[in-house]
Design an enzyme around this catalytic site. Structure first.
Site, PDB file in Angstrom:
ATOM      1  N   LYS A 136       0.838  -1.212   0.000  1.00  0.00           N
ATOM      2  CA  LYS A 136       0.000   0.000   0.000  1.00  0.00           C
ATOM      3  C   LYS A 136       0.872   1.261   0.000  1.00  0.00           C
ATOM      4  CE  LYS A 136      -4.266  -1.537   0.092  1.00  0.00           C
ATOM      5  NZ  LYS A 136      -5.197  -2.205   0.979  1.00  0.00           N
ATOM      6  N   LYS A 177      -3.354 -12.008  -7.952  1.00  0.00           N
ATOM      7  CA  LYS A 177      -4.674 -12.291  -7.394  1.00  0.00           C
ATOM      8  C   LYS A 177      -5.724 -11.343  -7.976  1.00  0.00           C
ATOM      9  CE  LYS A 177      -5.420  -9.595  -3.285  1.00  0.00           C
ATOM     10  NZ  LYS A 177      -6.125  -9.458  -2.082  1.00  0.00           N
ATOM     11  N   LYS A 203      -9.548  -5.406  -7.727  1.00  0.00           N
ATOM     12  CA  LYS A 203     -10.090  -4.265  -8.472  1.00  0.00           C
ATOM     13  C   LYS A 203      -8.977  -3.406  -9.037  1.00  0.00           C
ATOM     14  CE  LYS A 203     -12.397  -2.546  -5.033  1.00  0.00           C
ATOM     15  NZ  LYS A 203     -12.279  -3.558  -3.977  1.00  0.00           N
TER      16      LYS A 203
HETATM   17  P1  ATP Z   1      -8.668  -4.677  -4.038  1.00  0.00           P
HETATM   18  O1  ATP Z   1      -9.566  -5.380  -4.986  1.00  0.00           O
HETATM   19  O2  ATP Z   1      -8.956  -3.209  -3.886  1.00  0.00           O
HETATM   20  O3  ATP Z   1      -7.220  -4.997  -4.247  1.00  0.00           O
HETATM   21  P2  ATP Z   1      -9.173  -6.738  -2.272  1.00  0.00           P
HETATM   22  O4  ATP Z   1      -9.980  -7.394  -3.278  1.00  0.00           O
HETATM   23  O5  ATP Z   1      -7.835  -7.331  -1.937  1.00  0.00           O
HETATM   24  O6  ATP Z   1      -9.001  -5.228  -2.627  1.00  0.00           O
HETATM   25  P3  ATP Z   1      -9.788  -6.748   0.531  1.00  0.00           P
HETATM   26  O7  ATP Z   1     -10.702  -5.814   1.243  1.00  0.00           O
HETATM   27  O8  ATP Z   1      -8.332  -6.630   0.776  1.00  0.00           O
HETATM   28  O9  ATP Z   1     -10.092  -6.626  -0.993  1.00  0.00           O
HETATM   29  O10 ATP Z   1     -10.208  -8.234   0.827  1.00  0.00           O
HETATM   30  C1  ATP Z   1     -11.411  -8.634   1.393  1.00  0.00           C
HETATM   31  C2  ATP Z   1     -11.369 -10.121   1.666  1.00  0.00           C
HETATM   32  O11 ATP Z   1     -11.385 -10.833   0.442  1.00  0.00           O
HETATM   33  C3  ATP Z   1     -10.125 -10.587   2.409  1.00  0.00           C
HETATM   34  O12 ATP Z   1     -10.471 -11.559   3.376  1.00  0.00           O
HETATM   35  C4  ATP Z   1      -9.255 -11.155   1.343  1.00  0.00           C
HETATM   36  O13 ATP Z   1      -8.412 -12.167   1.848  1.00  0.00           O
HETATM   37  C5  ATP Z   1     -10.273 -11.707   0.365  1.00  0.00           C
HETATM   38  N1  ATP Z   1      -9.784 -11.640  -1.011  1.00  0.00           N
HETATM   39  C6  ATP Z   1      -9.547 -10.540  -1.731  1.00  0.00           C
HETATM   40  N2  ATP Z   1      -9.138 -10.828  -2.967  1.00  0.00           N
HETATM   41  C7  ATP Z   1      -9.110 -12.179  -3.039  1.00  0.00           C
HETATM   42  C8  ATP Z   1      -8.774 -13.112  -4.051  1.00  0.00           C
HETATM   43  N3  ATP Z   1      -8.403 -12.729  -5.249  1.00  0.00           N
HETATM   44  N4  ATP Z   1      -8.879 -14.421  -3.772  1.00  0.00           N
HETATM   45  C9  ATP Z   1      -9.288 -14.843  -2.560  1.00  0.00           C
HETATM   46  N5  ATP Z   1      -9.630 -14.029  -1.559  1.00  0.00           N
HETATM   47  C10 ATP Z   1      -9.538 -12.711  -1.774  1.00  0.00           C
END
Ligand code: ATP
Ligand code: LTN
Length: 343
Positions: free
Chosen positions: A121, A205, A208
Site C-alpha cells: 500500500k 490475485k 479491483k
Molecule cells: P482490491 O480489490 O482493492 O485490491 P481486495 O480485493 O484485496 O481489494 P480486501 O478488502 O483486501 O479486498 O479483501 C477482502 C477479503 O477478500 C479478504 O479476506 C481477502 O483475503 C479476500 N480476497 C480478496 N481478494 C481475493 C482473491 N483474489 N482471492 C481470494 N480471496 C480474496
C-alpha cells in the site's frame, strides 16, 4: 464456536472476495462446522464492515458513505442473516479504537514496517500525498477488531495470514505483560479458493486495482460477465486440467467453477474431458451466473430500502458493544486504567 472476520467497504465486491472470503463466512454462520469437522450447534459469528480501516485509503465522505451502504446491502443479499450472525459497522463500536490504541503501545514499529500489505500500500501512495500513519498502524486496529471478541477462528484469504500471526503475537505479549485476557485466534483459510487469480494474469490475485478485465464484479451485468470469461486468458494445449505450474489460467478457471458450483475439481476435469476451452468457458459462465443471479436480484430489491439494511446493522452494533465492553472492562483493570473515572 466463535468466529470473527471483517471486510473493508472499499467499492464493489468481486468474485475473489466472495469465493475467498464472504461465501465461506455465510456458510460458517449457517452450518456450524469447524475446520476439525466438529459439529457444533451453530457458530457464533461476528462480521464487522471495517469502515475505520477504509479511512486509510478513502478520504471522501460521500464515497465512504456510499461504499458502506453498498457493502451492507451486498452482505444481506449474499445471505448473511442478522439473526444468525452479528453484523455491524466497526465505527459504531468505540472499543475497537480504544483497544487499538492500547495495543499500539505494545507494538514495535519494526513489526509494522515489515507487513507485506503495508509495504504494498505504501508503494502505491503518491509522494505528494505521503504515507499516513494509519496505513502503518492498520494491523493493530485489525488485532483489536479480533481480540475484543476472543474468537477461536478468523476466516480470511491467504493475504491476511501475516496479520493474523501479528495479532497472535500481540495477544501473547499482552497476556505476558498484564495477565491472561486474550485467546490466541487461529486463521482459517479456504484452500481451493484462498487466492482467486486475475482473469487476464493468473500470476496475480483477482483485485479491483488491476483493472476491469481482471475481475468479475458481483453485481455486474450478465453480458459483461460473460464477455470477461470469454476473453479470459487460457494456457497452451487444450486439456481442461488442474495443473498449477503448467496451466495456471485453466487451473484458476477450474477453481472458480468449483467455487461457484460446489462440484469438485476432479469431477469437473472428468466432465470436461475432451471438451474445448470454448465449451468449458461457456459452461463456466452459466455456473457463475447461476450463483450470482439470485444475489443480484436480492441486491436490487434491498437497494430500494437502504434504511432497513442500516437498521439491521444498528442492532448488530448494540450486541457488539455489549460483548466488547465486557472485554474492555477486564482490559482496563489489567492495565491499570482507573475504572471509576474511565466509565
Ligand atoms: P482490491 O480489490 O482493492 O485490491 P481486495 O480485493 O484485496 O481489494 P480486501 O478488502 O483486501 O479486498 O479483501 C477482502 C477479503 O477478500 C479478504 O479476506 C481477502 O483475503 C479476500 N480476497 C480478496 N481478494 C481475493 C482473491 N483474489 N482471492 C481470494 N480471496 C480474496
Ligand atoms: N485487513 C483485512 C480486513 C480486516 C479484517 C479484520 C479481517 C480488518 N479487520 C478483522 C479479519 C478480521 C483485509 O484487508 N482484508
Amino acid at each position: 464456536m466463535r468466529i470473527l472476520s471483517g471486510i473493508q467497504p472499499t467499492g464493489q465486491f468481486h468474485l475473489g472476495n466472495y469465493l475467498g472470503a464472504l461465501k465461506h463466512w455465510v456458510d460458517l454462520s449457517t452450518s456450524g462446522r469447524s475446520p476439525e469437522g466438529r459439529q457444533d450447534k451453530g457458530n457464533d459469528c461476528f462480521y464487522p464492515i471495517v469502515d475505520l480501516h477504509a479511512l486509510t485509503t478513502v478520504h471522501d465522505a460521500e464515497t465512504l458513505r456510499k461504499n458502506t451502504q453498498e457493502a451492507q446491502i451486498a452482505m444481506l443479499a449474499m445471505g448473511f442473516d442478522p439473526e444468525k450472525s452479528v453484523l455491524f459497522l466497526q465505527s459504531q463500536v468505540p472499543a475497537h479504537t480504544e483497544l487499538a490504541w492500547i495495543l499500539t503501545t505494545l507494538t514495535p514499529i519494526g513489526d509494522l514496517e515489515r507487513m507485506t500489505q503495508y509495504k504494498e500500500k505504501a508503494a502505491q501512495v503518491s509522494k505528494k500525498e505521503g504515507i499516513n500513519a494509519g496505513l502503518l498502524t492498520y494491523p493493530t486496529l485489525m488485532a483489536a477488531d479480533i481480540l475484543l471478541y476472543n474468537p477461536e477462528y478468523v476466516p480470511v484469504g491467504e493475504d491476511q495470514k501475516q496479520h493474523l500471526e501479528f495479532t497472535r503475537n500481540l495477544a501473547e505479549k499482552f497476556n505476558k505483560t498484564y495477565g491472561e485476557v486474550f485467546k490466541l485466534p487461529k486463521a482459517m483459510i479456504q484452500k481451493e479458493t484462498a487466492r482467486v487469480m486475475s482473469l487476464q494474469d493468473p500470476t496475480q490475485k483477482m483485485s479491483k486495482s488491476l483493472g476491469a478485465q481482471h475481475y468479475i464484479g458481483l453485481f455486474e451485468e450478465e453480458d459483461s460477465i460473460r464477455g470477461k470469461i470469454k476473453k479470459a486468458v487460457t494456457d497452451s494445449g487444450n486439456k481442461i486440467k488442474y495443473e498449477l505450474r503448467e496451466k495456471p489460467a485453466i487451473s484458476n478457471l477450474l477453481a472458480i467453477y468449483s467455487g461457484v458450483s460446489g462440484k469438485s475439481i476432479k469431477d469437473l476435469e472428468q466432465e470436461f474431458l475432451g471438451k474445448s476451452y470454448a465449451d468449458f468457458k461457456s459452461s463456466l459462465a452459466d455456473a457463475v451466473m447461476n450463483q450470482l443471479r439470485p444475489i443480484q436480484k436480492r441486491y436490487k430489491e434491498l437497494s430500494q430500502s437502504p434504511a432497513e439494511a442500516a437498521a439491521l446493522f444498528d442492532k448488530g452494533a448494540t450486541k457488539a458493544n455489549e460483548v466488547s465492553q465486557e472485554t474492555m472492562t477486564l482490559v482496563r483493570k489489567k492495565i491499570g486504567l482507573n475504572e471509576s473515572l474511565s466509565r
